[in-house]
Design a protein around this motif. Structure first.
Motif, PDB file in Angstrom:
ATOM      1  N   TYR A  44      -1.880  -7.731   9.693  1.00 33.43           N
ATOM      2  CA  TYR A  44      -2.225  -6.806   9.063  1.00 33.43           C
ATOM      3  C   TYR A  44      -3.264  -7.037   7.660  1.00 33.43           C
ATOM      4  O   TYR A  44      -4.342  -6.280   7.563  1.00 33.43           O
ATOM      5  CB  TYR A  44      -1.262  -5.705   8.589  1.00 33.43           C
ATOM      6  CG  TYR A  44      -0.404  -5.453   9.625  1.00 33.43           C
ATOM      7  CD1 TYR A  44      -1.098  -5.270  11.032  1.00 33.43           C
ATOM      8  CD2 TYR A  44       0.866  -4.957   9.436  1.00 33.43           C
ATOM      9  CE1 TYR A  44      -0.042  -4.774  11.970  1.00 33.43           C
ATOM     10  CE2 TYR A  44       1.762  -4.632  10.428  1.00 33.43           C
ATOM     11  CZ  TYR A  44       1.089  -4.494  11.966  1.00 33.43           C
ATOM     12  OH  TYR A  44       2.081  -4.153  12.708  1.00 33.43           O
ATOM     13  N   MET A  84      -4.835   1.945   4.532  1.00 31.61           N
ATOM     14  CA  MET A  84      -3.558   0.887   4.677  1.00 31.61           C
ATOM     15  C   MET A  84      -3.568   0.343   5.978  1.00 31.61           C
ATOM     16  O   MET A  84      -3.115   1.070   6.826  1.00 31.61           O
ATOM     17  CB  MET A  84      -2.243   1.427   4.075  1.00 31.61           C
ATOM     18  CG  MET A  84      -2.287   1.730   2.484  1.00 31.61           C
ATOM     19  SD  MET A  84      -0.423   2.259   2.038  1.00 31.61           S
ATOM     20  CE  MET A  84      -0.469   3.979   2.664  1.00 31.61           C
ATOM     21  N   ARG A  85      -4.138  -0.709   6.317  1.00 33.53           N
ATOM     22  CA  ARG A  85      -4.055  -1.215   7.716  1.00 33.53           C
ATOM     23  C   ARG A  85      -2.919  -1.462   7.900  1.00 33.53           C
ATOM     24  O   ARG A  85      -2.596  -1.061   9.538  1.00 33.53           O
ATOM     25  CB  ARG A  85      -4.877  -2.793   7.599  1.00 33.53           C
ATOM     26  CG  ARG A  85      -5.267  -3.107   9.036  1.00 33.53           C
ATOM     27  CD  ARG A  85      -6.636  -4.093   8.848  1.00 33.53           C
ATOM     28  NE  ARG A  85      -6.615  -4.373  10.510  1.00 33.53           N
ATOM     29  CZ  ARG A  85      -6.504  -5.679  11.076  1.00 33.53           C
ATOM     30  NH1 ARG A  85      -5.659  -6.486  10.286  1.00 33.53           N
ATOM     31  NH2 ARG A  85      -6.730  -5.842  12.228  1.00 33.53           N
TER      32      ARG A  85
HETATM   33 FE1  SF4 Z   1      -1.457  -4.033   1.557  1.00 34.31          FE
HETATM   34 FE2  SF4 Z   1      -1.850  -5.557   3.294  1.00 34.31          FE
HETATM   35 FE3  SF4 Z   1      -0.812  -3.228   4.053  1.00 34.31          FE
HETATM   36 FE4  SF4 Z   1      -3.460  -3.335   3.244  1.00 34.31          FE
HETATM   37  S1  SF4 Z   1      -2.372  -4.452   5.174  1.00 34.31           S
HETATM   38  S2  SF4 Z   1      -2.081  -2.183   2.399  1.00 34.31           S
HETATM   39  S3  SF4 Z   1      -3.311  -5.278   1.932  1.00 34.31           S
HETATM   40  S4  SF4 Z   1       0.264  -4.779   2.512  1.00 34.31           S
END
Ligand code: SF4
Length: 484
Positions: free
Chosen positions: A412, A323-324
């Motif tokens: 993100y 999860m970025r």
């Molecule tokens: Fe979900 Fe966006 Fe977080 Fe990735 S960066 S886990 S797509 S919320």
């Protein structure tokens, strides 16, 4: 207390407690900040002519007792401390207390404000504080006729990341006091994690004042509009990063608010930025302080949503995450011992809320992991605001959001392994899936909350809700295995 002390009339007692230092797994920058500030203050007091009894003791209690014995001190006096445990310890050791002037609203005054009220809305308290202290007020009315600029201050990040927009933090080179603190932490066997201090955090009054001035001149004028935005290539944006100085007494909230007021009156700071920041210091910070004392020790044990899952391994540095948003926020925390309020509320706490993480574990982790962490800060913020574990005493609805919110307020999601639009499937976004599952899991509770009716209804009407719930269960298993 120190304000009326003189070298001729008072000796100063300072204690480093090994028990306290070993009580948690601290972010190293937090442990260093506390100890280096204490030692530097002792040096400053000595240079002003005070005799300082600086003790390295097993505990605060044993330090007080040893001081009394050695100096035959008739009276030991301290300012009211910032925790219930500290208060209990001082009372048990017969230390006289003087009234704290570290906050603008003393707990007694907060209690008087709260008495007889059915609800404890921060907005009501904040307006009372504005009236009481006169900040951004003319004739007992807000200077522009408006109390609240939240709408203007919730803009997404600017389209193209522009590093020049965000003023660079001041860094003060480490000196021998800092090096001694770091080696003593090591020698004492204090458990720490995170990147070594870099000089980002001031540990003296003069350096804290320098950072306050720098914030007001450089960052405050652009603070407001993007205060809720998150960027992967900039960890601080225009945030002040001053809370730890107020928490430890290197700055007083009054001087912080005074500088904001005068920057606004002189025309260099727009009202939305001045109001948005004042709301944090005069409103939220003082409100959280008042609530901590008002609601007592039982409040920190509340767990109304019966969340029992252990902290994610990624939070503890025992796993990575795909999860970025979470990965970037944890990296910012690792590097600096600090993240801004939306990363805390809408990434870390939001994830803990929708994944059903134990609120007490989360409180302890945040308390030890942030340079500005403290029990009074983290208990209301995690139990009340972040994890809704108080059932709504503090926030009338849970701060739960899926990937769409994070995508709107950050950069993100671009480049993340997950797809924020998907709630089922191999690359479904955990925030999106767990958000809908959270609403379905707590449908009975939230259906009665008029601020949640629309979301609960939307969750119930999802055609693929059964698949979402299966996906959520599988995701939570992966989270437990450190594979999410
Ligand atoms: Fe979900 Fe966006 Fe977080 Fe990735 S960066 S886990 S797509 S919320």
């Amino acid at each position: 207390m120190l304000a009326s002390a003189t070298p001729a009339t008072h000796q100063i007692l300072m204690i480093e407690s090994a028990e306290k230092l070993r009580s948690k797994r601290w972010h190293v920058q937090r442990a260093h900040f506390m100890l280096a500030s204490l030692r530097r203050f002792a040096t400053e007091l000595r240079s002003e002519g005070f005799e300082v009894d600086y003790r390295r003791a097993q505990s605060f209690g044993s330090g007080i007792r040893a001081h009394r014995k050695e100096f035959r001190a008739e009276r030991v006096i301290a300012m009211e401390p910032t925790s219930r445990a500290g208060l209990g310890m001082l009372r048990a050791n017969h230390v006289e207390l003087t009234r704290s002037n570290q906050f603008l609203c003393h707990p007694d005054e907060f209690s008087a404000w709260a008495t007889g009220r059915k609800s404890f809305k921060m907005e009501d308290f904040y307006r009372a504080q504005r009236r009481r202290f006169g900040y951004l007020m003319d004739d007992n009315q807000p200077v522009t006729g408006r109390w609240n600029y939240d709408e203007e201050n919730r803009q997404p990040p600017p389209r193209r990341s522009d590093t020049q927009r965000w003023p660079r933090p001041i860094v003060t080179p480490l000196d021998e006091i800092d090096e001694a603190v770091l080696s003593d932490l090591d020698e004492l066997g204090v458990q720490v994690w995170g990147a070594r201090p870099s000089g980002l955090w001031a540990t003296s009054r003069s350096e804290a004042v320098r950072r306050l001035r720098d914030f007001v001149e450089e960052a405050l004028p652009v603070f407001g509009p993007h205060e809720d935005a998150m960027l992967s290539d900039n960890w601080h944006l225009a945030h002040s990063r001053l809370a730890q100085y107020m928490n430890i007494g290197l700055l007083h909230p009054r001087e912080v608010c005074d500088q904001v007021e005068s920057a606004f009156r002189s025309g260099v700071v727009p009202i939305a930025s001045a109001e948005g920041f004042l709301r944090q210091v005069l409103g939220w910070r003082e409100y959280v302080w008042g609530v901590y004392w008002l609601w007592g020790s039982e409040y920190g044990k509340r767990n109304e949503l019966e969340a029992t899952r252990a902290l994610p391994a990624a939070f503890l540095g025992q796993a990575t995450t795909k999860m970025r948003c979470v990965g970037q926020t944890l990296k910012d925390l690792y590097d600096h011992g600090w993240t801004h309020h939306i990363q805390r509320l809408m990434i870390l706490s939001n994830f803990a809320l929708i994944a059903g993480i134990d609120p007490q574990q989360m409180t302890q982790w945040m308390w030890a992991g942030f340079v500005d962490g403290a029990e009074w800060v983290m208990v209301p913020n995690v139990i009340g605001m972040g994890l809704h574990a108080d059932g709504g005493s503090m926030a009338t609805k849970p701060y739960a959001a899926g990937g769409a919110y994070i995508d709107r307020m950050s950069d993100y999601c671009k480049g993340c392994a997950y797809d924020r639009r998907k709630r089922v499937g191999e690359d479904a976004c955990p925030f999106t899936t767990l958000y809908w599952d959270f609403l379905a899991r707590h449908e009975d509770r939230f259906a009665k909350n008029h601020r949640m009716t629309r979301q609960v209804h939307a969750a119930k009407n999802l055609a693929d809700l059964p698949a979402v719930r299966v996906q959520a269960t599988e995701m939570l298993h992966r989270l437990g295995r450190g594979e999410l």
